[in-house]
Write a protein that holds these residues in place. Structure first.
Motif, PDB file in Angstrom:
ATOM      1  N   VAL A 101       0.818  -1.206   0.000  1.00 34.09           N
ATOM      2  CA  VAL A 101       0.000   0.000   0.000  1.00 34.09           C
ATOM      3  C   VAL A 101       0.858   1.265   0.000  1.00 34.09           C
ATOM      4  CG1 VAL A 101      -1.785   1.231   1.302  1.00 34.09           C
ATOM      5  CG2 VAL A 101      -1.899  -1.227   1.082  1.00 34.09           C
ATOM      6  N   ASP A 102       2.101   1.144   0.447  1.00 33.15           N
ATOM      7  CA  ASP A 102       3.028   2.280   0.413  1.00 33.15           C
ATOM      8  C   ASP A 102       3.814   2.363  -0.892  1.00 33.15           C
ATOM      9  OD1 ASP A 102       2.304   2.983   2.964  1.00 33.15           O
ATOM     10  OD2 ASP A 102       3.846   1.718   3.888  1.00 33.15           O
ATOM     11  N   HIS A 103       3.467   1.498  -1.831  1.00 33.40           N
ATOM     12  CA  HIS A 103       4.140   1.483  -3.135  1.00 33.40           C
ATOM     13  C   HIS A 103       5.577   0.974  -3.077  1.00 33.40           C
ATOM     14  CE1 HIS A 103       1.048   4.447  -5.018  1.00 33.40           C
ATOM     15  NE2 HIS A 103       0.656   3.208  -5.075  1.00 33.40           N
ATOM     16  N   THR A 104       5.884   0.203  -2.045  1.00 34.39           N
ATOM     17  CA  THR A 104       7.160  -0.505  -2.042  1.00 34.39           C
ATOM     18  C   THR A 104       6.950  -1.820  -2.789  1.00 34.39           C
ATOM     19  OG1 THR A 104       7.574   0.450   0.127  1.00 34.39           O
ATOM     20  CG2 THR A 104       9.045  -1.336  -0.563  1.00 34.39           C
ATOM     21  N   LEU A 105       7.918  -2.175  -3.605  1.00 30.20           N
ATOM     22  CA  LEU A 105       7.797  -3.391  -4.419  1.00 30.20           C
ATOM     23  C   LEU A 105       8.653  -4.508  -3.813  1.00 30.20           C
ATOM     24  CD1 LEU A 105       8.226  -1.678  -7.919  1.00 30.20           C
ATOM     25  CD2 LEU A 105       6.078  -2.305  -6.803  1.00 30.20           C
ATOM     26  N   TYR A 106       8.100  -5.705  -3.756  1.00 26.02           N
ATOM     27  CA  TYR A 106       8.799  -6.859  -3.186  1.00 26.02           C
ATOM     28  C   TYR A 106       8.817  -8.013  -4.177  1.00 26.02           C
ATOM     29  CZ  TYR A 106       8.180  -4.500   1.316  1.00 26.02           C
ATOM     30  OH  TYR A 106       8.205  -3.593   2.346  1.00 26.02           O
ATOM     31  N   HIS A 107       9.918  -8.732  -4.196  1.00 25.49           N
ATOM     32  CA  HIS A 107      10.036  -9.912  -5.034  1.00 25.49           C
ATOM     33  C   HIS A 107       9.507 -11.122  -4.262  1.00 25.49           C
ATOM     34  CE1 HIS A 107      12.890 -12.640  -7.603  1.00 25.49           C
ATOM     35  NE2 HIS A 107      11.619 -12.856  -7.839  1.00 25.49           N
ATOM     36  N   VAL A 108       8.473 -11.746  -4.781  1.00 26.06           N
ATOM     37  CA  VAL A 108       7.861 -12.887  -4.096  1.00 26.06           C
ATOM     38  C   VAL A 108       8.080 -14.134  -4.947  1.00 26.06           C
ATOM     39  CG1 VAL A 108       5.735 -13.812  -3.094  1.00 26.06           C
ATOM     40  CG2 VAL A 108       6.077 -11.331  -3.201  1.00 26.06           C
ATOM     41  N   HIS A 109       8.631 -15.178  -4.354  1.00 30.16           N
ATOM     42  CA  HIS A 109       8.807 -16.426  -5.086  1.00 30.16           C
ATOM     43  C   HIS A 109       7.495 -17.204  -5.100  1.00 30.16           C
ATOM     44  CE1 HIS A 109      13.071 -15.946  -5.686  1.00 30.16           C
ATOM     45  NE2 HIS A 109      13.154 -15.496  -4.439  1.00 30.16           N
ATOM     46  N   ALA A 110       7.333 -17.989  -6.153  1.00 31.63           N
ATOM     47  CA  ALA A 110       6.064 -18.700  -6.345  1.00 31.63           C
ATOM     48  C   ALA A 110       5.657 -19.488  -5.096  1.00 31.63           C
ATOM     49  CB  ALA A 110       6.166 -19.615  -7.561  1.00 31.63           C
ATOM     50  N   LYS A 111       6.633 -20.092  -4.430  1.00 29.91           N
ATOM     51  CA  LYS A 111       6.290 -20.922  -3.258  1.00 29.91           C
ATOM     52  C   LYS A 111       5.673 -20.105  -2.109  1.00 29.91           C
ATOM     53  CE  LYS A 111      10.940 -20.738  -1.160  1.00 29.91           C
ATOM     54  NZ  LYS A 111      10.654 -19.560  -0.337  1.00 29.91           N
ATOM     55  N   ASP A 112       5.932 -18.806  -2.099  1.00 23.24           N
ATOM     56  CA  ASP A 112       5.368 -17.961  -1.031  1.00 23.24           C
ATOM     57  C   ASP A 112       4.027 -17.327  -1.400  1.00 23.24           C
ATOM     58  OD1 ASP A 112       7.557 -18.278   0.794  1.00 23.24           O
ATOM     59  OD2 ASP A 112       8.740 -17.009  -0.555  1.00 23.24           O
TER      60      ASP A 112
END
Lengths: 346, 346
Positions: B41-52
């Motif tokens: 919601v703060d417009h920070t981008l995170y890399h999420v792996h498929a398993k998560d």
């Protein structure tokens, strides 16, 4: 007040934006702290100090030696291995045409929560494309000239009698615009316009139309109007001539108009501006034909911010900066996901 | 093919986007390489792996431990002191509602020259606000229901007879939507809708209307249509019920329609889609009233990408990814500045 002037952009009006920015430096440097951010055609951002704000800095490529900036929440920054410089302040979006006026820069600044003077996304979309301007004006009860649309991939004639005026649908200024007086000139003029856009609009060209320009902005609860100017023109303003506007600093001459017409122009301006252009200083160009007011175009980032139409331009920019719209952020509570998880029993 | 699914966003539909993304993981993971980028919601981008990719990862805040990403030309990247990881590929914009469907994400990806599946800026603006959808549809010769607009700062009655349907102008899904059957219910329903938007539209609510959903996308020179579904509905779809669409994976049942009506629905879809939605897979929801077709709404990023309407959904995504529109970049030559400099003799 710290004002960051953002200029350049991947736009046919890139060079003109440079001219506009150097003009604003002159008009504003004695009244506020100015910083400059140059967006090159590859969308790399550079920090330019006021002393380097000369056309040659950019045409020579000298700017490439300046510090590169990236966007971060609420700021521009230059991150080096062991140091970081930050640029905070209110941005003045001075990128004319593509990027600046099509909604891209507005979105970018919104996303990074950087406050800015300039049109928001919707306002950009409705002023950038001349077809959408007509739809929008109609919905607001403001008249525009009748028109037709031609596409590059289908050969067409015009339904209007000559002379007509041909304009790329999505360019500002007078780039690609032609007045066509005969069928012989028509195809060539279309080719010129299609160089810039695959959609072109055709309007009847009416000789001797009166043209009036009126700028304004919303601040502290009301719209503030500039003087009304009757622009000097030859048949129509060609690229070079029109672009001299971008370096204008001398006050314009106010048009001689009766009070009723002044009032009507302002009413039309207000109908366009309210609930759409808040946060921006815009210039509306009107035609008056047989005592009827028509909107010709909306310039949501006018050349040199139409400084020459305002008695106290620095004060106008300051007032606008104090009255920028807030974008409401939704709260996210994950209540919905919690309720699904509970329903699933996990 | 590497597909990067971008989801989340500062939107009332944030949670639903998470549901959509986990659904697409299921549908696509056996057919292509998937990466996930979560926008909080703060417009920070995170890399999420498929398993998560589970709802709990986000509702628990666990995602905050994942690698943060920034945008750079043509990629997402995670820059550390002595290392850098990069994420290349085609983005699927799966941020429903604000950010994703209002043009912000489109602009951001355009600016950084990242290829993406999703509506472009203009397409976003015309589908996000229900008023603009009506103007746009009218210009394309597609019928919509009559309506009126109410603003939060002025109390108003409706000119329509009850029942009416009240909708926030700028929200997708059914958030803030009410059917109102009497004047007593009207003010409360308005209050609910104004929670989400300061502009609300009111339409007559017509009982027993037939509703048909049709999705499609442009690839390899033509529009590819999905099957046509007659959605199951109670009186109207409420938040929770409608949102189950976002986790749908089972094939829909095709509506029983004669050929002529199928053809007309597709013609209406095409009139909306062409020269506007290229690059996106959209779902149009139509009403049929007394044998006339009306556009109800355009979903430019439909829940779970309307996968359940396509016989071979992974193939649809692949074809679309191969046919993304190019944005023409202008050349900048500095000829104009050179000519000014020469004229000035310096």
């Amino acid at each position: 007040m710290q004002l960051i002037i953002l200029f350049g952009g991947a736009s046919y009006e890139h060079e003109i934006s440079i001219v506009s920015a150097t003009t604003l430096k002159e008009k504003l440097q004695d009244h506020m702290d100015l910083e400059f951010v140059f967006c090159d055609v590859d969308h790399t951002l550079y920090h330019v100090h006021a002393k380097d704000m000369k056309a040659k800095t950019f045409s020579s490529g000298q700017y490439k030696k300046f510090a590169k900036l990236t966007l971060a929440r609420g700021k521009f920054q230059n991150v080096k291995l062991f140091s970081k410089t930050e640029l905070h302040g209110i941005v003045l979006n001075l990128i004319h045409g593509g990027d600046g006026e099509d909604g891209t820069i507005a979105s970018l600044l919104d996303f990074y929560e950087i406050k800015y003077i300039g049109p928001r996304i919707d306002a950009s979309v409705f002023s950038y494309d001349k077809r959408y301007t007509k739809w929008f004006a109609a919905a607001r009860g403001v008249k525009t000239l009748e028109y037709e649309t031609l596409h590059a991939d289908e050969h067409k004639d015009t339904r209007f009698s000559f002379p007509v005026i041909i304009k790329p649908a999505r360019l500002g200024s007078s780039i690609g615009v032609s007045v066509v007086r005969s069928v012989e000139e028509f195809d060539y003029a279309l080719d010129v316009a299609f160089e810039f856009d695959n959609t072109v609009i055709v309007e009847p060209f009416i000789e001797g139309v009166k043209e009036y320009n009126l700028a304004g902005y919303f601040a502290h609860g009301e719209i503030h109007y500039s003087m009304i100017e009757e622009p000097q023109k030859t048949e129509f303003l060609d690229f070079e001539k029109k672009y001299m506007d971008f370096s204008r600093t001398e006050s314009a001459h106010e048009a001689t108009l009766d009070e009723n017409m002044q009032k009507r122009l302002k009413e039309n301006f207000k109908a366009i501006y309210r609930d759409m252009f808040e946060g921006a200083l815009i210039r509306c160009d009107f035609f008056v034909i047989k005592d009827e007011v028509y909107l010709n175009e909306i310039n949501p980032i006018p050349g040199s911010m139409a400084n020459y139409l305002f008695k106290d331009f620095p004060k106008a920019i300051e007032a606008l900066a104090e009255s920028l719209p807030h974008r409401k952020r939704p709260k996210v509570t994950y209540e919905y996901i919690h309720s699904i998880s509970q329903a699933k029993g996990k």
